[in-house]
Design a protein around this motif. Sequence first.
Motif, PDB file in Angstrom:
ATOM      1  N   SER A 110      -3.765  -4.119  -4.075  1.00 54.37           N
ATOM      2  CA  SER A 110      -4.017  -3.856  -2.658  1.00 54.37           C
ATOM      3  C   SER A 110      -5.122  -2.821  -2.499  1.00 54.37           C
ATOM      4  O   SER A 110      -5.227  -1.873  -3.271  1.00 54.37           O
ATOM      5  N   SER A 111      -5.943  -3.024  -1.454  1.00 53.30           N
ATOM      6  CA  SER A 111      -6.981  -2.051  -1.143  1.00 53.30           C
ATOM      7  C   SER A 111      -6.334  -0.908  -0.363  1.00 53.30           C
ATOM      8  O   SER A 111      -5.228  -1.061   0.149  1.00 53.30           O
ATOM      9  N   PRO A 112      -7.017   0.236  -0.263  1.00 51.67           N
ATOM     10  CA  PRO A 112      -6.416   1.346   0.485  1.00 51.67           C
ATOM     11  C   PRO A 112      -6.078   0.926   1.919  1.00 51.67           C
ATOM     12  O   PRO A 112      -6.772   0.080   2.504  1.00 51.67           O
ATOM     13  N   TYR A 113      -5.057   1.550   2.456  1.00 48.14           N
ATOM     14  CA  TYR A 113      -4.557   1.129   3.762  1.00 48.14           C
ATOM     15  C   TYR A 113      -5.624   1.219   4.850  1.00 48.14           C
ATOM     16  O   TYR A 113      -5.766   0.311   5.658  1.00 48.14           O
ATOM     17  N   LYS A 114      -6.371   2.309   4.840  1.00 46.09           N
ATOM     18  CA  LYS A 114      -7.390   2.522   5.876  1.00 46.09           C
ATOM     19  C   LYS A 114      -8.398   1.366   5.894  1.00 46.09           C
ATOM     20  O   LYS A 114      -8.831   0.929   6.958  1.00 46.09           O
ATOM     21  N   LEU A 168       0.361   3.520   3.236  1.00 43.07           N
ATOM     22  CA  LEU A 168       0.526   2.885   4.547  1.00 43.07           C
ATOM     23  C   LEU A 168       0.872   3.942   5.603  1.00 43.07           C
ATOM     24  O   LEU A 168       1.807   4.713   5.435  1.00 43.07           O
ATOM     25  N   GLY A 227       4.998   1.361   0.711  1.00 43.98           N
ATOM     26  CA  GLY A 227       4.558   1.601   2.086  1.00 43.98           C
ATOM     27  C   GLY A 227       5.550   1.040   3.085  1.00 43.98           C
ATOM     28  O   GLY A 227       5.957   1.713   4.041  1.00 43.98           O
ATOM     29  N   SER A 244       0.844  -1.209   0.000  1.00 41.96           N
ATOM     30  CA  SER A 244       0.000   0.000   0.000  1.00 41.96           C
ATOM     31  C   SER A 244       0.871   1.248   0.000  1.00 41.96           C
ATOM     32  O   SER A 244       1.671   1.428   0.911  1.00 41.96           O
ATOM     33  N   SER A 251      -7.903  -1.770   4.842  1.00 43.20           N
ATOM     34  CA  SER A 251      -7.253  -2.973   5.382  1.00 43.20           C
ATOM     35  C   SER A 251      -7.128  -2.881   6.891  1.00 43.20           C
ATOM     36  O   SER A 251      -7.355  -3.871   7.607  1.00 43.20           O
ATOM     37  N   GLU A 252      -6.792  -1.695   7.365  1.00 39.85           N
ATOM     38  CA  GLU A 252      -6.614  -1.506   8.811  1.00 39.85           C
ATOM     39  C   GLU A 252      -7.939  -1.734   9.539  1.00 39.85           C
ATOM     40  O   GLU A 252      -7.990  -2.400  10.579  1.00 39.85           O
ATOM     41  N   GLN A 286     -10.443  -3.542   8.460  1.00 45.06           N
ATOM     42  CA  GLN A 286     -10.779  -4.965   8.374  1.00 45.06           C
ATOM     43  C   GLN A 286     -10.058  -5.751   9.463  1.00 45.06           C
ATOM     44  O   GLN A 286     -10.649  -6.622  10.112  1.00 45.06           O
ATOM     45  N   THR A 287      -8.796  -5.447   9.653  1.00 47.45           N
ATOM     46  CA  THR A 287      -8.018  -6.145  10.681  1.00 47.45           C
ATOM     47  C   THR A 287      -8.624  -5.892  12.058  1.00 47.45           C
ATOM     48  O   THR A 287      -8.757  -6.816  12.867  1.00 47.45           O
ATOM     49  N   ARG A 288      -9.006  -4.644  12.307  1.00 49.61           N
ATOM     50  CA  ARG A 288      -9.595  -4.315  13.615  1.00 49.61           C
ATOM     51  C   ARG A 288     -10.928  -5.056  13.815  1.00 49.61           C
ATOM     52  O   ARG A 288     -11.213  -5.523  14.909  1.00 49.61           O
TER      53      ARG A 288
END
Lengths: 201, 253
Positions: free
Chosen positions: B226-230, A128, B90, A125, B232-233, B235-237
């Motif tokens: 990859s999807s945008p970082y926000k 990031l 990143g 990303s 992914s973040e 989703q992890t949460r």
Amino acid sequence: MGEATAIVALVLLALVVVSALIVLWRRPDDAIPAATLRSGAATDGAGEAAHSLSPAANQWDECPRETIEHIFGPDDLNFIRCNGSDRLRRAFERDRRQIALHWVWNAFDDTHRIMSRHFRAVRSSPDLSVSLESKLVAEFLLHQFMCLTLAGALRLAGPNNLTRLAGAIGNVRHQVGTVIEGFSKSAPGDLTKDSGLQTHS
Amino acid sequence: MLDRLFWISGILLELLLLARGVRTRLVAKYPVFYIYVIFVLFQSIVRFCVYHWYPLRYMESYWYTEFFAVIVGSGVLFEIYQKGLAPYPGTARLARNLLALVFVVAVGKALAASLRGPMWWPARTTAELERNLRAVQAFAILGLVILLLAYSIPLGRNLRGIVMGYTLFIATSLANLAALASPGHEFQHVWSYSQQLFYLLVLCIWTVSLWNISSHSALPTGAETSSPYKVSEQQTRERWKRIRLYFGKHKDR
């Protein structure tokens, strides 16, 4: 820094670097083909991803919180104690400990898998966020530490004793909370009032 | 006799490594690494000559050349960071922050030491200076290894060989510096042979891993969708939240 301290620090650092080398050496060389990554990224929806973590991944949905509280709770043990059989109590405690440990290790492994998945998803990303990522890693490490501590405590004390300990801690916390509440009521504006602290102006 | 054998073997391996590098055109791919190898080859030849014809000057020449080797070696580290993380912008940014942190801590330590004494630079001898620089390199390489492992970043055989060889080299250098600082000449004597042996092992790792150009050196840019970082973040949460509920956390930030 003294010479002896420097020598110890250098040797320790060398050992850590060698350990890192061994870990790097044991890692399968570039084991993740690009195709797998692409398909993994494509099916990276929020819902199904959590279910595909492991065969037992659904346990977090299927196993109600009450069941876990029951495993760590004292009711069953109290019932067994009423029977008065030591053999039965020991067998029960052993089984209960195994179940609790299994549950903790599952939590440990699933969190690890979630984090690995996250790392793979975000590694390329461009946006990031270093701060968010650091926060996430810190939370992850804290969670894993909690799991390890819980596993250690389970091995030493067993789930039922842990409940008693947790109850005791809860009582202490409640008492401390009451005392602090009393403090804040007596000194709402000025913390130095009634606290024994003296100011010289 | 044994030390000469080690010395000549080292020079031959360095020559072989360079020859293969030119033949496979890896020289163009990893220029800093090969500049380092050329420097080390030159250093080995100079030291060998000084040892034989001007033995009294050997220690002096050793520390001067060693200091420059550490500086050029730091360039190899930067090249590893740059080439290994190039397809991962990143993670590369994260690595830059990590490297900056390592250097800020090192500079902070140097400044704190300067407050305690009259000297700005805390090293009183070249050995001490090398010790400090090697420690910084060790932390930098540890940071890199952690990133590589955590983010499962593939390196390819060539770069992986460079990293492994250089990591082993730093570890043995640290152990060597500890041995030099320690009392007891017998141990230092024994360790000097071990250090030479380990250096030959490092050269073997480099020669084997850089014998051919690796077919899969790194993932091409854009291979991962990859999807945008926000996203992914978040989703992890969300995934964590399911587990955390059982640990008494009812709310997630």
